[in-house]
Design an enzyme around this catalytic site. Sequence first.
Site, PDB file in Angstrom:
ATOM      1  N   PRO A  84       0.845  -1.195   0.000  1.00 40.07           N
ATOM      2  CA  PRO A  84       0.000   0.000   0.000  1.00 40.07           C
ATOM      3  C   PRO A  84       0.886   1.253   0.000  1.00 40.07           C
ATOM      4  O   PRO A  84       1.814   1.353   0.796  1.00 40.07           O
ATOM      5  CB  PRO A  84      -0.799  -0.112   1.304  1.00 40.07           C
ATOM      6  CG  PRO A  84      -0.652  -1.528   1.748  1.00 40.07           C
ATOM      7  CD  PRO A  84       0.625  -2.044   1.174  1.00 40.07           C
ATOM      8  N   GLY A  86       2.233   5.147   0.410  1.00 39.71           N
ATOM      9  CA  GLY A  86       2.069   6.270   1.345  1.00 39.71           C
ATOM     10  C   GLY A  86       1.655   5.856   2.745  1.00 39.71           C
ATOM     11  O   GLY A  86       1.002   6.617   3.457  1.00 39.71           O
ATOM     12  N   GLY A 118       4.049   4.290   4.902  1.00 37.91           N
ATOM     13  CA  GLY A 118       5.267   4.024   5.673  1.00 37.91           C
ATOM     14  C   GLY A 118       5.776   2.612   5.515  1.00 37.91           C
ATOM     15  O   GLY A 118       6.539   2.121   6.351  1.00 37.91           O
ATOM     16  N   SER A 128       7.038   1.803  -0.054  1.00 32.85           N
ATOM     17  CA  SER A 128       6.705   1.619  -1.473  1.00 32.85           C
ATOM     18  C   SER A 128       7.651   2.409  -2.386  1.00 32.85           C
ATOM     19  O   SER A 128       8.073   1.903  -3.434  1.00 32.85           O
ATOM     20  CB  SER A 128       5.243   1.956  -1.762  1.00 32.85           C
ATOM     21  OG  SER A 128       4.991   3.302  -1.481  1.00 32.85           O
ATOM     22  N   SER A 129       8.013   3.633  -2.002  1.00 28.81           N
ATOM     23  CA  SER A 129       8.881   4.423  -2.891  1.00 28.81           C
ATOM     24  C   SER A 129      10.301   3.844  -2.921  1.00 28.81           C
ATOM     25  O   SER A 129      10.925   3.768  -3.986  1.00 28.81           O
ATOM     26  CB  SER A 129       8.913   5.893  -2.484  1.00 28.81           C
ATOM     27  OG  SER A 129       9.535   6.046  -1.233  1.00 28.81           O
ATOM     28  N   ALA A 130      10.796   3.395  -1.771  1.00 27.10           N
ATOM     29  CA  ALA A 130      12.149   2.820  -1.750  1.00 27.10           C
ATOM     30  C   ALA A 130      12.174   1.491  -2.497  1.00 27.10           C
ATOM     31  O   ALA A 130      13.144   1.188  -3.205  1.00 27.10           O
ATOM     32  CB  ALA A 130      12.620   2.636  -0.313  1.00 27.10           C
ATOM     33  N   ALA A 131      11.094   0.702  -2.380  1.00 22.23           N
ATOM     34  CA  ALA A 131      11.045  -0.575  -3.096  1.00 22.23           C
ATOM     35  C   ALA A 131      10.987  -0.313  -4.602  1.00 22.23           C
ATOM     36  O   ALA A 131      11.648  -1.003  -5.395  1.00 22.23           O
ATOM     37  CB  ALA A 131       9.837  -1.392  -2.649  1.00 22.23           C
ATOM     38  N   ASP A 182      15.249   3.298   4.731  1.00 19.73           N
ATOM     39  CA  ASP A 182      14.284   2.579   3.887  1.00 19.73           C
ATOM     40  C   ASP A 182      14.985   1.830   2.750  1.00 19.73           C
ATOM     41  O   ASP A 182      14.851   0.614   2.608  1.00 19.73           O
ATOM     42  CB  ASP A 182      13.254   3.545   3.283  1.00 19.73           C
ATOM     43  CG  ASP A 182      12.229   4.005   4.294  1.00 19.73           C
ATOM     44  OD1 ASP A 182      12.453   3.802   5.505  1.00 19.73           O
ATOM     45  OD2 ASP A 182      11.196   4.565   3.878  1.00 19.73           O
TER      46      ASP A 182
HETATM   47  O1  PMV Z   1       9.042   7.086   4.791  1.00 21.06           O
HETATM   48  P1  PMV Z   1       8.709   6.363   6.045  1.00 21.06           P
HETATM   49  O2  PMV Z   1       7.311   6.631   6.506  1.00 21.06           O
HETATM   50  O3  PMV Z   1       9.055   4.924   5.997  1.00 21.06           O
HETATM   51  O4  PMV Z   1       9.620   7.004   7.216  1.00 21.06           O
HETATM   52  C1  PMV Z   1      11.013   6.813   7.212  1.00 21.06           C
HETATM   53  C2  PMV Z   1      11.571   6.895   8.583  1.00 21.06           C
HETATM   54  C3  PMV Z   1      11.859   8.280   9.132  1.00 21.06           C
HETATM   55  O5  PMV Z   1      12.770   8.039  10.207  1.00 21.06           O
HETATM   56  C4  PMV Z   1      10.608   8.942   9.690  1.00 21.06           C
HETATM   57  C5  PMV Z   1      12.488   9.214   8.115  1.00 21.06           C
HETATM   58  C6  PMV Z   1      13.908   8.834   7.702  1.00 21.06           C
HETATM   59  O6  PMV Z   1      14.393   9.430   6.725  1.00 21.06           O
HETATM   60  O7  PMV Z   1      14.534   7.981   8.353  1.00 21.06           O
END
Ligand code: PMV
Length: 320
Positions: free
Chosen positions: A104, A106, A108, A111-114, A155
């Site tokens: 899903p 947005g 946390g 999804s964007s890093a994957a 991430d």
């Molecule tokens: O993008 P998210 O929701 O997975 O958050 C990443 C984790 C944070 O510590 C909030 C931000 C970061 O850059 O580490």
Amino acid sequence: MRIAFSYAPGKIILAGEHAVVYGHPSIALTIDRGVRIKVQETAMPQAKGRGPTLRASGLGFAGLVRPGLDGEGPQVLRLALDKLVEMIGERVRDLDLIAESAIPAGRGLGSSAALSVAMIRGVKQYFGEVLTKAQESKMALELERLFHGSPSGIDHTVISHGGLICFRRDGQTPQVEPLPLSRPLSLAVGIAGPHGGTLKVVEALSQRAKRHPACFEHIFSGIASLVGEMKDCLLKGQFAAVGELMNVNQGYLNALSVSTPDLEKLCAIARENGALGAKLTGAGGGGAVIALVDEDAQSVAKAFSDAGFLSFATKCDTQD
Ligand code: PMV
């Protein structure tokens, strides 16, 4: 026709989000759902040299993205395609990327890093080139910067590495310690809706931290201390203690004002239904709660859905 397939998993942060931005350690793991990408030469001769195009489903939008500021699709994805060309070369312009995400967007869950890691893997694989983890991570960071501004790097690092890791950013250098488990971790994930946007939540927190530096540094140190303890408990298979520390971490995240009534409700549901511990994961301001469960996470996942929240169960097994 040459075709390459790639995959990158989603992730959850077990402890230490936000504090990790300030150089403290954090623990994260990959989950058993992710982004799949098929890479092929563009099927349309007239589109050759004008791509790459990204056809996406399940990434919070559906449709076609072309690079360039005046292209089609969400701007951040167009910028990501431009960056892929910049990093890998003009030859990328001949490619179609077809992405399907089971994470899903947005919430946390990475999804964007994957997507970033899967795109890099897919394109490199298409050209028959192999990247080291460090090279893959460096490129993924460039894409993550487009999505999140100035991310800690946790991430894309856990996604690139896989499994369960303890991560800390030492200046610009990421420190990664894999954590081998003696038995799998079972987790239920409950989704409270879109999160507040990593960039926005991190920025608002940094403003609060600037107003109360001593107090916030105290909270970050507390989080760092529970992360250290959690690492030992994970290695020893002491999951009840890991759950307790997740609850403590949630208390700190609440103190940092990144929790919401729905996230608190999900934590309460998890604990009432036998979870060892529960906390929000990622930036917060919405998004998801993770609950650590002793055996089968399905019953906690069901309790989440009975209360009207999307949910799923996942496992992390770093034995093999
Ligand atoms: O993008 P998210 O929701 O997975 O958050 C990443 C984790 C944070 O510590 C909030 C931000 C970061 O850059 O580490």
